[in-house]
Write a protein that holds these residues in place. Structure first.
Motif, PDB file in Angstrom:
ATOM      1  N   ILE A 102      -2.555  -0.157  -4.172  1.00 50.64           N
ATOM      2  CA  ILE A 102      -2.633  -1.373  -3.773  1.00 50.64           C
ATOM      3  C   ILE A 102      -1.777  -2.216  -5.018  1.00 50.64           C
ATOM      4  O   ILE A 102      -2.339  -2.612  -6.028  1.00 50.64           O
ATOM      5  N   ASP A 115      -5.181   5.251  -2.555  1.00 50.86           N
ATOM      6  CA  ASP A 115      -4.287   4.348  -1.901  1.00 50.86           C
ATOM      7  C   ASP A 115      -4.071   3.289  -2.837  1.00 50.86           C
ATOM      8  O   ASP A 115      -4.876   2.606  -3.569  1.00 50.86           O
ATOM      9  N   ARG A 162       0.764  -1.283  -0.004  1.00 52.02           N
ATOM     10  CA  ARG A 162       0.069  -0.105   0.088  1.00 52.02           C
ATOM     11  C   ARG A 162       0.880   1.124  -0.104  1.00 52.02           C
ATOM     12  O   ARG A 162       1.742   1.215   0.903  1.00 52.02           O
ATOM     13  N   VAL A 201      -9.412   3.341  -2.984  1.00 51.92           N
ATOM     14  CA  VAL A 201      -8.095   2.364  -3.230  1.00 51.92           C
ATOM     15  C   VAL A 201      -8.279   2.081  -4.718  1.00 51.92           C
ATOM     16  O   VAL A 201      -9.266   1.928  -5.415  1.00 51.92           O
TER      17      VAL A 201
END
Length: 506
Positions: free
Chosen positions: A134, A132, A88, A100
């Motif tokens: 990922i 974020d 992350r 995300v």
């Protein structure tokens, strides 16, 4: 010639190997969206513990990593489990954070933990602030309960070579790779699939507390993204597919066959460049002469493998060296240097091993640092392949006239011809999830026609075409103002272009 085994022997080999492994079977009807997923309380209640990644690229970027426990078989969630490693990179401005963004670098079998660093670098600051990022090593790959079949070589793809005896060797080698996997990984192989990776992605979405996920995928990652939108359409946010496969041709046959003509076209462009630099590389003063040099080198390697350092390169591996280099026009100098080295080595001259070429050969021929059996596990686990060697031989012979270098590579038999039938039917991708598709016309890995097909199958998509550039994977790899602007605008505003867009090289 160094071989005597012919095509009749190849047929016998494939039959014996398939029968003794109990692998003969066929695929069922197509699978579509998830309808009634089993209870996953055991997994959705887990707590993620974030820590350093022990990866210089990620650690320098300030990323954190964690392990997610997932069911081996989602139909039996109380059974065995796997570990999926994720990373992350937090949104740079919590006040602007949207959610995300998951990602996948392709392969299949590509480790994706640090792909987020490349994606983030291509984003404008206002886009990077919102997500974020990922990264993930998909199940069976890298740090995620890696599949290891103990292969003596790294790749499940190679050229069939120059004649029936060469092809017979390839049949035996590919059958051996499949047998090793069936022997060592039989319990896990049926579940190392794209549909299960999509389920892992949705479990990760839940654990990250997100109602929806955005996604960036390149190469095979476009297929994974499309399968996710098919299985979980209501959970898909902003989706970008860069260098797309044709979902209807996904697998070792359709995808590989499409690469033949595309790589021959890229070889032409490289040959023009090498001819223009004949004074340096001495490969030929015209496209035809450079091509003749390459074809002759392959023929000679079949008669006597080329000694290069510790390696003996034959007709199965030489086309692979070219294949690796031709996916980016910025590598033409590298390809020219490597072909010159191999030509000198074939002439018995002392050559100084090239670091990049040595790296390619070390992975391909020695399975170091790791084998790529996870690639075949995913491909063969997703889609069944024809089992009759004659099918491949006919295609190889038919392709030679127009694809003298890559026809035997793109049409060759693979370990999937010996694999157990898929545990689930293949996914039919047909949905209206808004998606941005990015593609170059000269892509050698996932060809342009594949992206056009993906665009058609995703009826609410828009397509951005980079014209006349033979590059595979654009956003995060090959800077282009027009393409980058379209991707960043979509990720920032959720706005797809009003119509399809054509971009040119900067």
């Amino acid at each position: 010639m160094k071989r005597t085994r012919g095509l009749t022997a190849a047929v016998g080999i494939v039959t014996a190997l398939a029968a003794c492994a109990g692998l003969i079977g066929c695929a069922g009807p197509a699978a579509e969206a998830e309808t009634a997923p089993p209870a996953l309380d055991r997994f959705t209640s887990q707590t993620l513990t974030w820590k350093g990644c022990d990866n210089p690229k990620l650690d320098e970027a300030g990323a954190q990593c964690t392990d997610v426990t997932v069911p081996l078989n989602y139909a039996e969630p109380q059974g065995a489990t796997l570990t999926v490693a994720i990373s992350r990179l937090a949104a740079t401005d919590p006040a602007q954070r949207r959610g995300v963004m998951l990602s996948n670098p392709g392969g299949p079998g590509g480790a994706g933990l640090d792909l987020t660093v490349d994606i983030g670098a291509a984003m404008t600051p206002d886009v990077r602030a919102r997500y974020d990022l990922i990264g993930m090593d998909p199940r069976g790959v890298g740090r995620s309960s890696m599949i290891k079949c103990h292969w003596p070589r790294g790749f499940g793809l190679q050229s069939a070579g120059v004649d029936a005896a060469s092809f017979a060797e390839s049949v035996a080698m590919q059958g051996d790779l499949a047998m090793r996997c069936a022997t060592t990984e039989a319990a896990r192989l049926p579940f190392i699939t794209t549909r299960n990776t999509a389920r892992d992605m949705d479990l990760i979405r839940t654990l990250l507390g997100a109602d929806k996920v955005s996604y960036f995928g390149t190469s095979y990652g476009t297929y994974l993204g499309a399968v996710y939108t098919q299985m979980f359409p209501d959970r898909a946010d902003r989706i970008v597919l860069d260098s797309s496969v044709d979902p209807d041709k996904y697998g070792t046959v359709g995808m590989m066959q499409a690469m033949g003509a595309a790589n021959e076209a890229a070889l032409d462009l490289w040959a023009d460049w090498a001819a223009a630099n004949d004074g340096t590389y001495r490969l030929g003063a015209t496209r035809a002469e450079v091509r003749a040099t390459v074809v002759e080198l392959i023929r000679r390697s079949a008669e006597k493998p080329i000694r290069f350092g510790e390696f003996e390169i034959d007709e199965h591996w030489l086309p692979l060296v070219l294949f690796v280099g031709l996916d980016d026009p910025r590598q033409y100098e590298m390809v020219s240097e490597q072909v010159r080295l191999l030509a000198d080595a074939a002439d018995g001259k002392a050559v100084r091993p090239d670091e990049k070429l040595t790296g390619i050969l070390t992975h391909a021929m020695k399975a170091e640092p790791d084998e790529s059996s996870s690639q075949m596990a995913i491909l063969c686990g997703d889609v069944a392949a024809p089992r009759d060697p004659q099918f491949y031989w006919r295609n190889i012979e038919a392709a030679r006239a127009t694809q003298p270098v890559f026809g035997a590579f793109a049409n060759n038999i693979t370990p999937c011809a010996f694999w157990a039938p898929p545990a689930e039917p293949a996914t039919v991708v047909r949905n209206s999830v808004p998606t941005l598709i990015v593609q170059s016309t000269g892509d050698t890995r996932t060809v342009y026609d594949g992206a056009v097909a993906m665009h058609k199958d995703l009826s609410a998509s828009r397509m951005v075409t980079l014209q006349d550039v033979p590059i595979h994977w654009i956003f995060g790899r090959y800077p282009n103002t027009c393409v980058y602007s379209a991707v960043n605008t979509y990720f920032r505003d959720g706005t797809l272009p009003a119509s399809d867009v054509t971009c040119r090289a900067d």
